[in-house]
Design an enzyme around this catalytic site. Structure first.
Site, short mmCIF file in Angstrom:
data_model
loop_
_atom_site.label_atom_id
_atom_site.label_comp_id
_atom_site.label_asym_id
_atom_site.label_seq_id
_atom_site.Cartn_x
_atom_site.Cartn_y
_atom_site.Cartn_z
CE1 TYR A 1 6.91 14.65 27.28
CE2 TYR A 1 7.76 12.62 26.34
CZ TYR A 1 7.70 13.53 27.38
OH TYR A 1 8.42 13.31 28.52
N GLY B 1 9.78 13.34 33.42
CA GLY B 1 9.70 13.37 31.96
C GLY B 1 11.04 13.45 31.26
CB SER B 2 11.74 14.98 27.99
OG SER B 2 12.84 15.56 27.35
CB SER B 3 16.98 14.28 29.09
OG SER B 3 16.89 14.25 27.69
N GLY B 4 14.93 17.03 28.53
CA GLY B 4 14.93 18.45 28.16
C GLY B 4 14.43 19.37 29.27
#
Lengths: 439, 147
Positions: free
Chosen positions: A408, B66-69
């Site tokens: 990331y 991907g991310s939970s965001g």
């Protein structure tokens, strides 16, 4: 979607306007999912601490002086999808703040202005006043929120979701900010996905033919498996020479990596994770796939994964070494102190170690904080460079022992990123130079 | 020249109907760490759309990863005025479901043909989330060669 009487009462405003907005959001969300109903939860982890950018986008910027009214407006819009401020009642169920944008001790190291600090502090205080516990970590499961097997939860944070589903056998989907906030206020979440037992069985068999022992090995394996299974439920099978030595740190790295390259929210390591003692049990009624369909992980796949994780880096001069993604355990902090062993961090390089606020306190008690500071390193909590979007000024190259952070941070902060072992990272911090090598 | 119009039918999500120009990718999109809500651009370094903005376009993609965001970032994109006008996608998960809810855009999934194969970047697309209709007008029909 079928609603119970208490859910209808919440939707109709019987519990106040904020609960009504939360229930309305859950109904809209459940209908898009195709969920038939909601399920009760008493364990929610969300992210409701906001900074200057979010305040400004909600028209509640610094001009409002960071007043309580501004924090309420930002919470209403960004946490509950309500364009107008709401009279917020205290959260109904156990609610926890995940990792946030600011280290309340080292915020100046982050480069935050006093004004930014004050806005974030107000947002944090607003959450606390409404009953949200300021755990401020991506790893609540290591500092006091350890769900039991079968417990219905509503958690954000992909690395924590995969950990509690797999290692602990709790039941959660990967929630988002708005659904988690709505669950805090209502104690409800759509009964969908990993809440249902039939969705928790394995979908992919992974035959591992190399030893997976170090933290780095587990990060590499997770990154490869996530890339291949995407949102599947992988089942890891160590074959003969493949010896697994999992522990909390390694499974933390494995899950975080698999949730970054793919969307793994659940996996089975038979005999270790909560819901399967054997490979066959992990697949349950879906049945164990034949060996021909299995994903293989050997030296070539490990090498390929290492190259993927290091593909953004060319310069060996390292500006920042980042340890603690997901947030470091006490043992990882101890390891960094031991690896430093009286040496000092290079004057052109920074070494930042991130951990939960609660663990930082123990680390300070044990003298690790002093040891890190004496070596020129910084022990930080509550945030990380990717979430808070901060780096030492002029940083072009970072190094980290986390596959997730290597995935990331280069994208978010436009830097080069090296991935390697904790020892290689500490070496880079001391010498200022990346000297890591492929496994 | 015959106007090439193709109709796909699926499950409408979120409600409402809009038209716009398609932006198609065969790669799933990350929200947090994958897009910049200030510009509506994809920022994931290994993504085929890296540097390309979906602002005001009909985003046609496999789904969210991907991310939970994910929802949080598309929520910010809406507030910043950089959100896509609609979403057409194949794979439903919690990230994209919540993302659609908070982005306030029409979306269609579970289509009778693969939208990633049928729709090309630049095509003019109508997305009707009330009926589940996706109507595609070929770019070639809109702007003949030589123009």
């Amino acid at each position: 979607m079928r609603l119970t009487d208490d859910e209808k009462r919440m939707l109709d405003g019987g519990e106040g306007e904020a609960v009504a907005a939360a229930m309305d959001l859950l109904v809209r969300y459940g209908e898009v999912l195709g969920a038939e109903r909601l399920v009760d939860t008493d364990n929610v982890c969300g992210a409701n601490i906001f900074g200057p950018r979010q305040f400004a986008l909600c028209g509640a910027g610094a001009a409002h002086g960071g007043s309580g009214g501004a924090a309420a407006a930002v919470f209403a819009e960004l946490s509950l999808d309500s364009p107008r401020p709401l009279e917020l009642t205290p959260v109904r169920v156990q609610s926890y703040q995940l990792i946030g944008p600011m280290d309340t001790v080292n915020w100046q190291v982050q480069g935050l202005s006093q004004q930014a600090h004050d806005l974030i502090a107000e947002s944090e205080s607003y959450s606390a006043r409404h009953g949200i516990h300021l755990m401020n970590t991506c790893t609540p499961y290591q500092v006091g929120n350890v769900p039991v097997k079968g417990e219905h939860c509503a958690w954000m944070e992909s690395s924590a979701v995969v950990y509690i589903n797999s290692v602990l056998g709790a039941r959660t989907n990967c929630e988002g900010r708005e659904s988690a906030a709505a669950a805090m206020l209502t104690g409800k979440i759509p009964y969908w996905g990993y809440h249902l037992p039939e969705n928790r069985y394995g979908t992919h068999l992974v035959e591992v033919s190399v030893p997976v022992t170090s933290d780095r090995d587990w990060g590499l394996l997770g990154y490869y498996v996530g890339e291949l299974v995407q949102e599947g439920v992988p089942v890891l099978d160590g074959r003969g020479e493949g010896s697994f030595t999992p522990n909390l740190v390694r499974l933390k790295h494995f899950g975080a990596a698999a949730a970054s390259s793919g969307g793994v929210e659940m996996y089975h390591l038979p005999g270790v994770t909560a819901e399967a003692a054997t490979v066959d049990e992990a697949f349950g009624p879906r049945g164990r796939p034949g060996s021909a369909e299995a994903i293989r992980y050997g030296p070539a796949e490990r090498r390929w994964t290492y190259e993927q994780l290091n593909h953004t880096a060319t310069d060996t001069h390292v500006d920042l070494v980042m340890i603690g993604c997901p947030h470091a355990t006490l043992s990882q902090i101890r390891d960094v102190c031991r690896l430093l062993a009286g040496r000092r961090v290079h004057p052109d390089t920074a070494l930042w170690v991130f951990t939960p606020r609660a663990i930082r306190q123990v680390a300070e008690q044990n003298g690790y904080g002093d040891a890190l500071r004496a070596a020129g390193a910084v022990l930080m909590s509550d945030t990380c460079p990717a979430i808070g979007q901060f780096l030492p000024p002029g940083t072009r190259v970072i190094a980290t022992d986390s596959a997730k952070q290597a995935h990331y941070l280069p994208a978010i902060m436009k830097v080069q990123g090296w991935f390697g072992s904790t020892a290689e990272c500490v070496d880079a911090a001391v010498t200022g130079t990346w000297r890591g090598s492929a496994p | 020249m015959t106007a090439q119009v193709i109709e796909l039918r699926g499950r409408g999500l979120g409600g409402g109907a809009v038209e716009g120009e398609a932006l198609v990718t065969r790669e799933a999109i990350s929200g947090w760490g994958g897009i910049d809500p200030a510009t509506g651009s994809v920022i994931e370094s290994r993504h085929e759309l890296c540097g390309v903005s979906f602002k005001d376009r009909i985003l046609v993609f496999p789904g969210a990863k991907g991310s939970s965001g994910w929802s949080g970032m598309f929520h910010l994109a809406r507030l910043a005025g950089t959100a896509p006008r609609a979403m057409v996608f194949n794979h439903l998960n919690t990230k994209i479901a919540l993302g659609i809810v908070v982005t306030h855009v029409p979306a269609v999934t579970d289509l009778d043909q693969d939208p990633l194969t049928v729709i090309e970047t630049g095509d003019h697309v109508l997305v009707d989330a009330d009926t589940g209709l996706v109507r595609v007008t070929r770019r070639a029909a809109l702007a003949p060669a030589g123009r």
